[in-house]
Each structure stands twice: as C-alpha cells, then as structure tokens.
Design a protein around this motif. Sequence first.
Motif, mmCIF file in Angstrom:
data_model
loop_
_atom_site.group_PDB
_atom_site.id
_atom_site.type_symbol
_atom_site.label_atom_id
_atom_site.label_comp_id
_atom_site.label_asym_id
_atom_site.label_seq_id
_atom_site.Cartn_x
_atom_site.Cartn_y
_atom_site.Cartn_z
ATOM 1 N N GLU A 26 0.842 -1.187 0.000
ATOM 2 C CA GLU A 26 0.000 0.000 0.000
ATOM 3 C C GLU A 26 0.887 1.250 0.000
ATOM 4 O OE1 GLU A 26 -3.211 -0.201 -0.362
ATOM 5 O OE2 GLU A 26 -3.165 -2.394 -0.285
ATOM 6 N N THR A 27 0.269 2.400 0.123
ATOM 7 C CA THR A 27 1.009 3.661 0.174
ATOM 8 C C THR A 27 1.846 3.732 1.459
ATOM 9 O OG1 THR A 27 -0.694 4.793 -1.106
ATOM 10 C CG2 THR A 27 0.808 6.169 0.194
ATOM 11 N N ILE A 28 3.102 4.119 1.315
ATOM 12 C CA ILE A 28 4.039 4.185 2.441
ATOM 13 C C ILE A 28 4.719 5.553 2.424
ATOM 14 C CG2 ILE A 28 6.133 3.167 3.440
ATOM 15 C CD1 ILE A 28 5.315 0.525 2.032
ATOM 16 N N TRP A 29 4.990 6.074 3.613
ATOM 17 C CA TRP A 29 5.618 7.389 3.749
ATOM 18 C C TRP A 29 7.101 7.257 4.097
ATOM 19 C CZ3 TRP A 29 3.570 12.183 2.740
ATOM 20 C CH2 TRP A 29 2.201 12.201 2.435
ATOM 21 N N TYR A 30 7.905 8.144 3.491
ATOM 22 C CA TYR A 30 9.356 8.116 3.670
ATOM 23 C C TYR A 30 9.933 9.521 3.786
ATOM 24 C CZ TYR A 30 8.753 3.615 1.143
ATOM 25 O OH TYR A 30 8.338 2.378 0.712
ATOM 26 N N LEU A 31 11.049 9.616 4.490
ATOM 27 C CA LEU A 31 11.955 10.738 4.305
ATOM 28 C C LEU A 31 12.748 10.425 3.051
ATOM 29 C CD1 LEU A 31 13.461 11.249 7.891
ATOM 30 C CD2 LEU A 31 11.552 12.475 6.837
ATOM 31 N N SER A 32 13.050 11.434 2.239
ATOM 32 C CA SER A 32 13.754 11.164 0.991
ATOM 33 C C SER A 32 14.699 12.302 0.630
ATOM 34 C CB SER A 32 12.763 10.950 -0.156
ATOM 35 O OG SER A 32 12.100 12.159 -0.480
ATOM 36 N N ILE A 33 15.669 11.974 -0.199
ATOM 37 C CA ILE A 33 16.558 12.978 -0.764
ATOM 38 C C ILE A 33 17.015 12.473 -2.129
ATOM 39 C CG2 ILE A 33 18.602 12.047 0.425
ATOM 40 C CD1 ILE A 33 19.629 14.975 0.550
ATOM 41 N N VAL A 34 17.007 13.354 -3.112
ATOM 42 C CA VAL A 34 17.341 12.999 -4.488
ATOM 43 C C VAL A 34 18.726 13.532 -4.842
ATOM 44 C CG1 VAL A 34 16.675 13.294 -6.914
ATOM 45 C CG2 VAL A 34 14.917 12.998 -5.163
ATOM 46 N N GLY A 35 19.463 12.749 -5.627
ATOM 47 C CA GLY A 35 20.780 13.197 -6.055
ATOM 48 C C GLY A 35 21.264 12.441 -7.272
ATOM 49 N N GLN A 36 22.475 12.757 -7.667
ATOM 50 C CA GLN A 36 23.082 12.097 -8.811
ATOM 51 C C GLN A 36 24.568 11.937 -8.542
ATOM 52 O OE1 GLN A 36 22.592 14.083 -12.580
ATOM 53 N NE2 GLN A 36 23.798 12.585 -13.727
ATOM 54 N N GLY A 37 25.115 10.786 -8.959
ATOM 55 C CA GLY A 37 26.550 10.588 -8.833
ATOM 56 C C GLY A 37 26.926 9.237 -8.278
ATOM 57 N N ASP A 38 28.216 9.013 -8.219
ATOM 58 C CA ASP A 38 28.795 7.769 -7.730
ATOM 59 C C ASP A 38 28.388 7.529 -6.275
ATOM 60 O OD1 ASP A 38 30.590 5.755 -6.798
ATOM 61 O OD2 ASP A 38 32.033 6.331 -8.332
ATOM 62 N N PRO A 39 27.912 6.317 -5.940
ATOM 63 C CA PRO A 39 27.560 6.036 -4.541
ATOM 64 C C PRO A 39 28.752 6.068 -3.590
ATOM 65 C CG PRO A 39 27.356 4.069 -5.905
ATOM 66 C CD PRO A 39 27.548 5.218 -6.839
ATOM 67 N N ASP A 40 29.958 6.120 -4.128
ATOM 68 C CA ASP A 40 31.145 6.256 -3.286
ATOM 69 C C ASP A 40 31.589 7.708 -3.141
ATOM 70 O OD1 ASP A 40 31.442 3.517 -2.769
ATOM 71 O OD2 ASP A 40 32.521 3.200 -4.646
ATOM 72 N N SER A 41 30.800 8.649 -3.671
ATOM 73 C CA SER A 41 31.171 10.067 -3.671
ATOM 74 C C SER A 41 30.783 10.751 -2.368
ATOM 75 C CB SER A 41 30.481 10.779 -4.835
ATOM 76 O OG SER A 41 29.064 10.800 -4.636
ATOM 77 N N ASP A 42 31.366 11.925 -2.137
ATOM 78 C CA ASP A 42 31.012 12.749 -0.978
ATOM 79 C C ASP A 42 29.558 13.199 -1.066
ATOM 80 O OD1 ASP A 42 33.551 12.517 0.079
ATOM 81 O OD2 ASP A 42 34.259 14.430 -0.724
ATOM 82 N N THR A 43 29.076 13.439 -2.285
ATOM 83 C CA THR A 43 27.685 13.863 -2.467
ATOM 84 C C THR A 43 26.725 12.820 -1.905
ATOM 85 O OG1 THR A 43 28.228 15.118 -4.469
ATOM 86 C CG2 THR A 43 25.918 14.467 -4.180
ATOM 87 N N PHE A 44 26.982 11.570 -2.224
ATOM 88 C CA PHE A 44 26.137 10.473 -1.738
ATOM 89 C C PHE A 44 26.265 10.332 -0.219
ATOM 90 C CE2 PHE A 44 24.972 6.079 -0.871
ATOM 91 C CZ PHE A 44 23.880 5.866 -1.698
ATOM 92 N N ALA A 45 27.494 10.413 0.283
ATOM 93 C CA ALA A 45 27.729 10.281 1.729
ATOM 94 C C ALA A 45 27.024 11.395 2.498
ATOM 95 C CB ALA A 45 29.220 10.298 2.015
ATOM 96 N N ASN A 46 27.090 12.616 1.985
ATOM 97 C CA ASN A 46 26.440 13.746 2.656
ATOM 98 C C ASN A 46 24.922 13.606 2.624
ATOM 99 O OD1 ASN A 46 28.874 14.999 3.248
ATOM 100 N ND2 ASN A 46 28.862 16.263 1.413
ATOM 101 N N ALA A 47 24.391 13.098 1.511
ATOM 102 C CA ALA A 47 22.946 12.885 1.420
ATOM 103 C C ALA A 47 22.493 11.837 2.423
ATOM 104 C CB ALA A 47 22.573 12.466 -0.002
ATOM 105 N N THR A 48 23.275 10.764 2.551
ATOM 106 C CA THR A 48 22.942 9.711 3.507
ATOM 107 C C THR A 48 22.983 10.248 4.934
ATOM 108 O OG1 THR A 48 23.888 8.038 2.025
ATOM 109 C CG2 THR A 48 23.553 7.402 4.322
ATOM 110 N N GLU A 49 24.027 11.020 5.255
ATOM 111 C CA GLU A 49 24.142 11.593 6.598
ATOM 112 C C GLU A 49 22.971 12.519 6.897
ATOM 113 O OE1 GLU A 49 27.161 14.305 9.363
ATOM 114 O OE2 GLU A 49 27.739 13.763 7.308
ATOM 115 N N ALA A 50 22.593 13.333 5.917
ATOM 116 C CA ALA A 50 21.477 14.267 6.108
ATOM 117 C C ALA A 50 20.173 13.513 6.356
ATOM 118 C CB ALA A 50 21.339 15.170 4.886
ATOM 119 N N LEU A 51 19.970 12.440 5.607
ATOM 120 C CA LEU A 51 18.741 11.657 5.754
ATOM 121 C C LEU A 51 18.651 11.044 7.146
ATOM 122 C CD1 LEU A 51 16.321 10.824 3.943
ATOM 123 C CD2 LEU A 51 17.564 8.717 3.442
#
Length: 208
Positions: A26-51
Amino acid sequence: MDKLDLTKAYKMYYNAPSKPQLVEFETIWYLSIVGQGDPDSDTFANATEALYTVAYSVKGDYKKQELDFAVAKLEGQWWVDGDPKKALEVPREEWHWKLLIRMPDYVTSDRVEEARKLAAAKKKDLKVIADIQYESLHEGVCVQMMHVGPYSTEPETLAQIEHFIEGNHLRYSGLHHEIYLSDPRKTASGKLKTILRYPVQTIEVVKG
C-alpha cells in the motif's frame, strides 16, 4: 515504553526469498533525498548523513510523546537517463538516486518539518538537510528477491527477476528499488543482504 520496530511490524516488506516473488504494498511514507553521482562520492555520503540526521531528529521528537520507534533501514531507488536496463553501461557519475527511510504511519509532515529545521540548526555545515523531503510512495504490485553478496554481483539476481517478469507476462512499471538490510561497514561483502524490488504491471495476453 514500547519501541516500534518497522522491520518486525512489516515482515513482508523487509524480507524476500532467494527466488523472485510477487508482493503488493500500500502507500508508504518516507523521508527522501534525491541526487546524482557515484555512490562512493562525498555527495552520496552527505545525502545519507542528512537523511539519517533528520530521521533521528523525527525519532527524538516522537519519543518525547511516548511514540518511540527504531529508525528503519536505508533504501534507494536508482535510474539512469535512457534505457534503465543499461544502467551498468554508463559511468557511475551519471547514476540518479533517491535515498529513502521509511517512517511510521503516525508521523506527520508538520512534525517532520520541525524536526528538519532542528537538525539543520544543529548541523549547519550539512547544507543538504534542506533538501530532505517527506513523501509517499505507492508501488503496488512488485517483484522482489533477496540478493546475498556484494553490490557488484546484483546483475546476476536482476537477471532472475527479469526472467520471472518476462515469463509471467509482466512489465516494469516503476524504478529499481533496493533495501539495504546489512551495514557494509560491519558485514563482509559476501554476506551483505539487499532486497531488490521492481513495481510491475500485467501485460494483456491475447490468446489465439
């Protein structure tokens, strides 16, 4: 005070067999953040930390109201521009992703926004906290399967899912969805458990 554990409350959501299966959500609620780039990048790490920072801020708020819960597993939706089946043929820098953490049904958007503001005030250097959203996702009928092993061997599991989808006259109707049951910092790569999931729809078959 009892603590809600979503992995125990929704066992079908957080479990999958070693072969493809059909499930429905069924419908489920989430916190989310959208991005682009290598999952080993700082961008991905910062998004994960923020989430996670916002997730624990929400948890802290509800714990004060005696509605404590365990922060759920990290999840991700993945896609590329063009043919999604060619995702592994493009550079990892071109991968798009949406990271997700499921929330209990009683969490409201107003409380999430207050928790996000509190988290941003505590971690002023983590600017991407401003990009955290609270949204619903309705995937409906899905094909899912447990992948055991390093992320690099996922294509072997995805091939089984694709064979199942084609053999049962189904078609892809949503994004590639992963649920990370294991912490790669604490688990050997060969023992990592990841649920791989795809929303699907039935193809009308004309019988002769």
